[in-house]
Design an enzyme around this catalytic site. Sequence first.
Site, PDB file in Angstrom:
ATOM      1  N   ALA A   1      -3.686  -7.506  -4.220  1.00 28.02           N
ATOM      2  CA  ALA A   1      -3.168  -6.158  -4.448  1.00 28.02           C
ATOM      3  C   ALA A   1      -4.303  -5.219  -4.835  1.00 28.02           C
ATOM      4  O   ALA A   1      -5.319  -5.652  -5.365  1.00 28.02           O
ATOM      5  CB  ALA A   1      -2.135  -6.184  -5.574  1.00 28.02           C
ATOM      6  N   GLY A   2      -4.117  -3.957  -4.558  1.00 26.26           N
ATOM      7  CA  GLY A   2      -5.083  -2.957  -5.012  1.00 26.26           C
ATOM      8  C   GLY A   2      -4.309  -1.724  -5.410  1.00 26.26           C
ATOM      9  O   GLY A   2      -3.745  -1.041  -4.564  1.00 26.26           O
ATOM     10  N   HIS A   3      -4.202  -1.484  -6.699  1.00 20.74           N
ATOM     11  CA  HIS A   3      -3.412  -0.349  -7.173  1.00 20.74           C
ATOM     12  C   HIS A   3      -4.341   0.745  -7.688  1.00 20.74           C
ATOM     13  O   HIS A   3      -5.155   0.503  -8.578  1.00 20.74           O
ATOM     14  CB  HIS A   3      -2.440  -0.802  -8.265  1.00 20.74           C
ATOM     15  CG  HIS A   3      -1.377  -1.721  -7.730  1.00 20.74           C
ATOM     16  ND1 HIS A   3      -0.520  -2.435  -8.511  1.00 20.74           N
ATOM     17  CD2 HIS A   3      -1.047  -2.023  -6.455  1.00 20.74           C
ATOM     18  CE1 HIS A   3       0.304  -3.139  -7.740  1.00 20.74           C
ATOM     19  NE2 HIS A   3      -0.009  -2.904  -6.495  1.00 20.74           N
TER      20      HIS A   3
ATOM     21  N   GLN B   1       2.238  -5.773  -3.243  1.00 23.94           N
ATOM     22  CA  GLN B   1       2.588  -5.938  -1.823  1.00 23.94           C
ATOM     23  C   GLN B   1       3.903  -5.206  -1.510  1.00 23.94           C
ATOM     24  O   GLN B   1       4.195  -4.229  -2.162  1.00 23.94           O
ATOM     25  CB  GLN B   1       2.667  -7.424  -1.430  1.00 23.94           C
ATOM     26  CG  GLN B   1       1.299  -8.108  -1.344  1.00 23.94           C
ATOM     27  CD  GLN B   1       0.726  -8.515  -2.686  1.00 23.94           C
ATOM     28  OE1 GLN B   1       1.419  -9.085  -3.494  1.00 23.94           O
ATOM     29  NE2 GLN B   1      -0.528  -8.216  -2.926  1.00 23.94           N
TER      30      GLN B   1
ATOM     31  N   THR C   1      -7.707  -1.090  -0.245  1.00 25.93           N
ATOM     32  CA  THR C   1      -8.357  -1.005  -1.558  1.00 25.93           C
ATOM     33  C   THR C   1      -9.074  -2.308  -1.863  1.00 25.93           C
ATOM     34  O   THR C   1     -10.100  -2.336  -2.523  1.00 25.93           O
ATOM     35  CB  THR C   1      -7.283  -0.780  -2.658  1.00 25.93           C
ATOM     36  OG1 THR C   1      -6.347   0.161  -2.178  1.00 25.93           O
ATOM     37  CG2 THR C   1      -7.880  -0.293  -3.944  1.00 25.93           C
TER      38      THR C   1
ATOM     39  N   VAL D   1       2.649  14.162  -3.506  1.00 21.85           N
ATOM     40  CA  VAL D   1       2.009  15.102  -2.566  1.00 21.85           C
ATOM     41  C   VAL D   1       0.487  15.078  -2.738  1.00 21.85           C
ATOM     42  O   VAL D   1      -0.194  16.041  -2.431  1.00 21.85           O
ATOM     43  CB  VAL D   1       2.554  16.539  -2.761  1.00 21.85           C
ATOM     44  CG1 VAL D   1       3.994  16.631  -2.305  1.00 21.85           C
ATOM     45  CG2 VAL D   1       2.408  16.997  -4.212  1.00 21.85           C
TER      46      VAL D   1
ATOM     47  N   THR E   1      -6.137 -11.467   2.880  1.00 26.67           N
ATOM     48  CA  THR E   1      -7.193 -10.763   2.140  1.00 26.67           C
ATOM     49  C   THR E   1      -8.316 -11.726   1.740  1.00 26.67           C
ATOM     50  O   THR E   1      -9.273 -11.309   1.104  1.00 26.67           O
ATOM     51  CB  THR E   1      -6.604 -10.114   0.871  1.00 26.67           C
ATOM     52  OG1 THR E   1      -6.003 -11.155   0.087  1.00 26.67           O
ATOM     53  CG2 THR E   1      -5.559  -9.067   1.217  1.00 26.67           C
TER      54      THR E   1
ATOM     55  N   ASP F   1       0.824  -1.228   0.000  1.00 28.94           N
ATOM     56  CA  ASP F   1       0.000   0.000   0.000  1.00 28.94           C
ATOM     57  C   ASP F   1       0.850   1.267   0.000  1.00 28.94           C
ATOM     58  O   ASP F   1       0.428   2.294   0.518  1.00 28.94           O
ATOM     59  CB  ASP F   1      -0.947   0.045   1.220  1.00 28.94           C
ATOM     60  CG  ASP F   1      -1.777  -1.206   1.346  1.00 28.94           C
ATOM     61  OD1 ASP F   1      -2.257  -1.678   0.313  1.00 28.94           O
ATOM     62  OD2 ASP F   1      -1.930  -1.713   2.477  1.00 28.94           O
TER      63      ASP F   1
ATOM     64  N   LYS G   1       2.855  10.237  -0.304  1.00 30.05           N
ATOM     65  CA  LYS G   1       1.948  10.769   0.716  1.00 30.05           C
ATOM     66  C   LYS G   1       2.631  11.734   1.697  1.00 30.05           C
ATOM     67  O   LYS G   1       2.280  11.777   2.882  1.00 30.05           O
ATOM     68  CB  LYS G   1       1.256   9.632   1.470  1.00 30.05           C
ATOM     69  CG  LYS G   1       0.376   8.782   0.542  1.00 30.05           C
ATOM     70  CD  LYS G   1      -0.513   7.847   1.264  1.00 30.05           C
ATOM     71  CE  LYS G   1      -1.845   8.482   1.604  1.00 30.05           C
ATOM     72  NZ  LYS G   1      -2.852   7.514   2.065  1.00 30.05           N
ATOM     73  N   LEU G   2       3.605  12.483   1.198  1.00 30.32           N
ATOM     74  CA  LEU G   2       4.260  13.464   2.066  1.00 30.32           C
ATOM     75  C   LEU G   2       3.247  14.503   2.564  1.00 30.32           C
ATOM     76  O   LEU G   2       3.367  15.018   3.669  1.00 30.32           O
ATOM     77  CB  LEU G   2       5.405  14.151   1.301  1.00 30.32           C
ATOM     78  CG  LEU G   2       6.307  15.051   2.134  1.00 30.32           C
ATOM     79  CD1 LEU G   2       7.102  14.241   3.163  1.00 30.32           C
ATOM     80  CD2 LEU G   2       7.263  15.844   1.259  1.00 30.32           C
ATOM     81  N   ASP G   3       2.224  14.768   1.745  1.00 30.34           N
ATOM     82  CA  ASP G   3       1.210  15.774   2.099  1.00 30.34           C
ATOM     83  C   ASP G   3       0.479  15.432   3.395  1.00 30.34           C
ATOM     84  O   ASP G   3       0.017  16.314   4.108  1.00 30.34           O
ATOM     85  CB  ASP G   3       0.185  15.903   0.958  1.00 30.34           C
ATOM     86  CG  ASP G   3      -0.369  14.557   0.535  1.00 30.34           C
ATOM     87  OD1 ASP G   3       0.420  13.701   0.108  1.00 30.34           O
ATOM     88  OD2 ASP G   3      -1.601  14.356   0.668  1.00 30.34           O
TER      89      ASP G   3
END
Length: 430
Positions: free
Chosen positions: A39-41, A225, A304, A419, A130, A13, A336-338
Amino acid sequence: MPLNIIVGAQWGDEGKGHITDLLAAEASIVARYSGGDNAGHTVAISDETYKLHLIPSGIIHPGVLCLVGNGVVLNPAVFVREMNGLAERGIDVSARRLKISYKTHLITPAHIALDKARELERGNEAIGTTLRGIGPAYTDKARRTGLRAGHFADKEALADAVYEHIVESNKTLQNLYQMEPLDAEKIAAEFTGYADRLAPHLCNVDLVIEKAIEEGKPVLAEGAQGTLLDIDHGTYPFVTSSAPTAGGALTGLGIGPKHVDRIVGVAKAFTTRVGGGPFPTELDGDAASRLRGTGENPWDEYGTTTGRPRRVGWLDLVILYHARRVNSLTEFVVTKLDILSGFDEIPVCVAYEFDGERIKHIPADLDQLGRCRPVYETVPGWQEDIMQARRLSDLPANARRYVDFIAEKTGVPVSYISVGPAREQFIVQG
Ligand code: IMP
């Protein structure tokens, strides 16, 4: 050099779909090499969000050939559903641009039933899978009793093989787990239907990749993964049953290491995991809620594939040192720095304290990992919303410092920073 590999550096993730989408723009082939529809992309383009479980994220790019490698386990029901969903949205999923290895193993309803039965039996010790049948499908592969996509080429043989597999699995389901048997005839018929649809997609993935490489065409290996879910190098037994690491890309596609150029480790700016097992920097309370989000946005920390809230914690560099070593990473992508905007200070785990000693590796023994306490260094935070930043210079100094801290401590450069969830919310760091 033509082969680049994308791997998850943590527990999955990390936002691999996003960076795959970005790098796919320069690739001629995108190939999935491990895992299945566990997986969930997620790829977000303008107002459109695509959630992919099995089909390589490169499918969104019209000119890219997408391959499903031998290292993947494929549930044909999910694959066909995903193909239909993409086709309805105008994406070409014809056999011309979407191919499956003859050697890819298949997931059947029996694998899913066995996954559920085994998890139930484990009770409090459950792995938290899962429930997609991943473990039982790889178990059959290792036991040399699996069904492969190549079976789609011969419907009669396929029907027999599926029938026998279900009858055999029913013995375990009934006798060991006291579950209802599955309808072998019905499932065999269902699989012959998938053969009609999927047989034209079969190919020798290794040959296709070899030819592309000979012609100098760039190939992107898309991981699923993450390193800590690797069957060998993860937090066993709280792992998946495949090899999401860089080595898995080679065996999962049928190519040797000499063509590999970049090995891109994708790491979230903090840490998350789904399912059971130790997690040294895990948080609860207010900081956890902030990192996790409310679940209203698709990029909040809810699975996801399963919708489960993810466990969250501060960034753990011991994990990234491990990922660097196991994968020979050439660079990191920090995603995901935001989400870290608004913290006054941000603790980052730089080592573990284990029985009075400071260590910088993940102990192989899970009980020992459970006894590790994170040693934090605190980095100053920033208050600004950074979702509009597109260049490094748009970031507040402390956000840049945070990224530099990761690069300095791990010795691995950070080449991209995300971001936000959209395609354009990326900063390229030269
Ligand atoms: P399985 O792969 O379904 O057998 O699940 C084994 C472990 O891997 C569980 O802890 C799952 O939550 C975890 N896992 C599997 N796939 C993913 C993923 O794509 N992201 C995060 N965790 C995953």
